[in-house]
Design an enzyme around this catalytic site. Structure first.
Site, PDB file in Angstrom:
ATOM      1  N   CYS B  80      44.019  19.633  32.412  1.00  0.00           N
ATOM      2  CA  CYS B  80      44.892  20.682  31.873  1.00  0.00           C
ATOM      3  C   CYS B  80      46.145  20.039  31.302  1.00  0.00           C
ATOM      4  O   CYS B  80      46.632  20.401  30.233  1.00  0.00           O
ATOM      5  CB  CYS B  80      45.285  21.661  32.968  1.00  0.00           C
ATOM      6  SG  CYS B  80      43.921  22.353  33.885  1.00  0.00           S
ATOM      7  N   HIS B  84      48.470  20.547  27.971  1.00  0.00           N
ATOM      8  CA  HIS B  84      49.607  21.429  28.264  1.00  0.00           C
ATOM      9  C   HIS B  84      50.811  20.692  28.835  1.00  0.00           C
ATOM     10  O   HIS B  84      51.874  21.302  28.981  1.00  0.00           O
ATOM     11  CB  HIS B  84      49.179  22.530  29.238  1.00  0.00           C
ATOM     12  CG  HIS B  84      48.131  23.450  28.684  1.00  0.00           C
ATOM     13  ND1 HIS B  84      48.398  24.378  27.716  1.00  0.00           N
ATOM     14  CD2 HIS B  84      46.816  23.565  28.959  1.00  0.00           C
ATOM     15  CE1 HIS B  84      47.279  25.046  27.432  1.00  0.00           C
ATOM     16  NE2 HIS B  84      46.304  24.567  28.161  1.00  0.00           N
ATOM     17  N   ARG B 222      41.545  42.452  45.660  1.00  0.00           N
ATOM     18  CA  ARG B 222      42.303  43.538  46.281  1.00  0.00           C
ATOM     19  C   ARG B 222      41.829  44.894  45.770  1.00  0.00           C
ATOM     20  O   ARG B 222      41.701  45.853  46.522  1.00  0.00           O
ATOM     21  CB  ARG B 222      43.796  43.347  45.989  1.00  0.00           C
ATOM     22  CG  ARG B 222      44.681  44.316  46.745  1.00  0.00           C
ATOM     23  CD  ARG B 222      44.605  44.021  48.234  1.00  0.00           C
ATOM     24  NE  ARG B 222      45.175  45.092  49.057  1.00  0.00           N
ATOM     25  CZ  ARG B 222      44.512  46.180  49.416  1.00  0.00           C
ATOM     26  NH1 ARG B 222      43.274  46.369  49.015  1.00  0.00           N
ATOM     27  NH2 ARG B 222      45.085  47.086  50.177  1.00  0.00           N
ATOM     28  N   CYS B 226      40.109  48.213  47.718  1.00  0.00           N
ATOM     29  CA  CYS B 226      40.548  49.599  47.630  1.00  0.00           C
ATOM     30  C   CYS B 226      39.377  50.489  47.239  1.00  0.00           C
ATOM     31  O   CYS B 226      39.221  51.599  47.757  1.00  0.00           O
ATOM     32  CB  CYS B 226      41.667  49.737  46.602  1.00  0.00           C
ATOM     33  SG  CYS B 226      43.259  50.105  47.346  1.00  0.00           S
TER      34      CYS B 226
END
Lengths: 106, 265
Positions: B80, B84, B222, B226
Site C-alpha cells: 500500500c 500511497h 453490527r 441488528c
C-alpha cells in the site's frame, strides 16, 4: 505476526513508581465452547505472562480460561536502573510471544 | 395464579408497550443538536478504555494494519505504501468521506470494499475475505488516520439515489418483530432495551472493538447483528443494500467526530 502492545515510560527518575501495561491479541479460547455441529473447540489460552526488568523477573501472572480474549495487564514497577523491560506470553501449546521496551533512568 | 383483575393489568401492560412501539411513524429525524455518539451512552470505565491508546484493544488491529500497509503482496510486488506513502499523511480524512462513488461501476463503495479492490486490481494479490482479520486490520488502520476529524460525506449528486435507498431501508419495518432501524434509533434512542442503551446508531467508531465480540468488527457485522435481532434475514455481506445503508448512516452522522478504533460494550 505478533500483535502485542506494551507501554513503558521512556524515561523515569530513579525511585519513581512507573506504570507498565501490556496487551496481546490472543483468542483465549476456554475449551468449554461448542463450534458448528456440536464439535468442541479445543482450549487455547495463554497460561503465563512474565515481565523482566534488566534481565531479572519482576512480575508474572498465571492466566486461566476466565481471562478474556486479548488480555490486558497493568502493574507498577520501581524504576531502579536503565535497561530493557521484557514481556513474554506463553500459551498452553508452549508457544511464546515476546515484546520489549527500553527505559532510561536518571 | 393471578386473579382476573391482575391478569387484566398484565394484558394492559403488554398492549401499552405495543402501542408505544407501533404508534410512532418512524419518520422523525434526530435534530443535529441532539445527536450523540454511542460513546456517550457507555459507562465511564468503558469510555476510559477507548480514550487510552495503551488500553484500547482496537489498537492491536491498528498495529497489525500498519504492518500490512508496508507489506508487499501480489505479482506487482507492491505494498500500500509503495503508492500511497505514509498513511498518516495520505490517508488522513479518507475514512470520513466513505462510502464514496466508485467511478468505474457508478455505485458507492465503502472503505473496506475500496481496500479490497485496490488489493485485487492493483496489487494483484489474492482477495482478502471481507470480514477477515487482515482486511479488518487494514480498514481499522486507514480509518484510524481520520480519528478526531468530522465525518464529511461526499457532496456528489450521483450518490443521492443510493442515499435515499439507504434511508428507505432505515425506515422500513422488517423481520418477525416488524421493526425498522428508525423504530429504535430515531424514536427510542433515549430508552433502554433490557440492560443496554438503545443509542442513536451513528457509525463513528468503525471498525470497532466490541467487548461482546472480544474482537474488532465492521459496521456491516453490527448491522447484521441488528437485523438478526429483529428476526430479519440479514443482507449479504458487501451487498448494495448494506452499502446504501452505510451511506445513509454516514450522512446522518455528518459532522460528528471519527473515533476509530471505538470501543462498545
Amino acid at each position: 505476526m505478533t500483535k502485542a502492545l506494551v507501554s513503558v515510560p521512556k524515561t523515569a527518575r530513579r525511585g519513581d513508581i512507573i506504570d507498565i501495561r501490556a496487551m496481546i491479541a490472543h483468542p483465549m479460547e476456554t475449551g468449554y465452547r461448542m463450534g458448528p455441529n456440536g464439535v468442541e473447540i479445543p482450549r487455547r489460552i495463554i497460561t503465563r505472562f512474565v515481565c523482566t526488568y534488566g534481565g531479572e523477573e519482576v512480575f508474572f501472572a498465571e492466566f486461566f480460561p476466565a481471562v478474556s480474549a486479548n488480555p490486558f495487564v497493568s502493574f507498577s514497577l520501581i524504576a531502579s536502573a536503565s535497561g530493557t523491560v521484557g514481556f513474554e506470553w506463553t500459551d498452553d501449546q508452549g508457544q511464546t510471544e515476546s515484546a520489549s521496551a527500553e527505559i532510561v533512568v536518571t | 395464579m393471578p386473579g382476573p383483575a391482575a391478569r387484566l393489568i398484565v394484558l394492559t401492560g403488554v398492549t401499552g408497550l405495543l402501542i408505544v412501539l407501533t404508534s410512532h411513524a418512524s419518520t422523525d429525524d434526530i435534530s443535529p443538536g441532539e445527536r450523540r455518539s454511542g460513546r456517550d451512552f457507555m459507562a465511564p470505565e468503558t469510555q476510559a478504555i477507548q480514550a487510552d491508546d495503551t488500553a484500547n484493544p482496537g489498537m492491536l488491529w491498528v498495529l497489525q494494519g500498519a504492518g500490512l500497509w508496508t507489506q508487499k503482496a501480489g505479482p506487482a510486488d507492491q505494498s500500500c505504501a509503495s503508492c500511497h506513502g505514509a498513511a498518516q499523511a495520505s490517508m488522513r480524512g479518507v475514512a470520513a468521506r466513505y462510502p464514496a462513488l466508485d467511478a468505474a461501476t457508478g455505485k458507492p463503495i465503502d472503505l473496506t470494499g475500496r481496500i479490497a479492490q485496490c488489493r485485487s486490481e492493483r496489487q494483484g494479490g489474492t482477495a482478502l475475505p471481507r470480514d477477515g482479520d487482515e482486511l479488518l486490520a487494514l480498514t481499522t488502520f486507514v480509518a484510524h488516520q481520520s480519528r478526531g476529524m468530522p465525518i464529511a460525506p461526499p457532496d456528489d449528486a450521483r450518490l443521492t439515489p443510493f442515499r435515499d435507498a439507504g434511508r428507505q431501508i432505515f425506515t422500513t419495518r422488517m423481520g418477525q418483530l416488524d421493526l425498522a432501524c428508525a423504530s429504535c434509533h430515531d424514536d427510542n434512542w433515549n430508552q433502554r432495551l433490557a440492560g443496554s442503551a438503545v443509542t442513536q446508531a451513528h457509525p463513528t467508531g468503525y471498525p470497532l472493538y466490541r467487548l461482546e465480540w472480544q474482537g474488532i468488527g465492521s459496521l456491516q457485522r453490527r448491522l447484521r447483528n441488528c437485523m438478526i435481532g429483529v428476526r430479519a434475514e440479514p443482507f449479504a455481506t458487501g451487498s448494495d443494500d448494506f452499502i446504501a445503508l452505510e451511506l445513509y448512516l454516514m450522512q446522518r452522522a455528518a459532522g460528528m467526530e471519527m473515533e476509530t478504533p471505538g470501543i462498545r460494550p
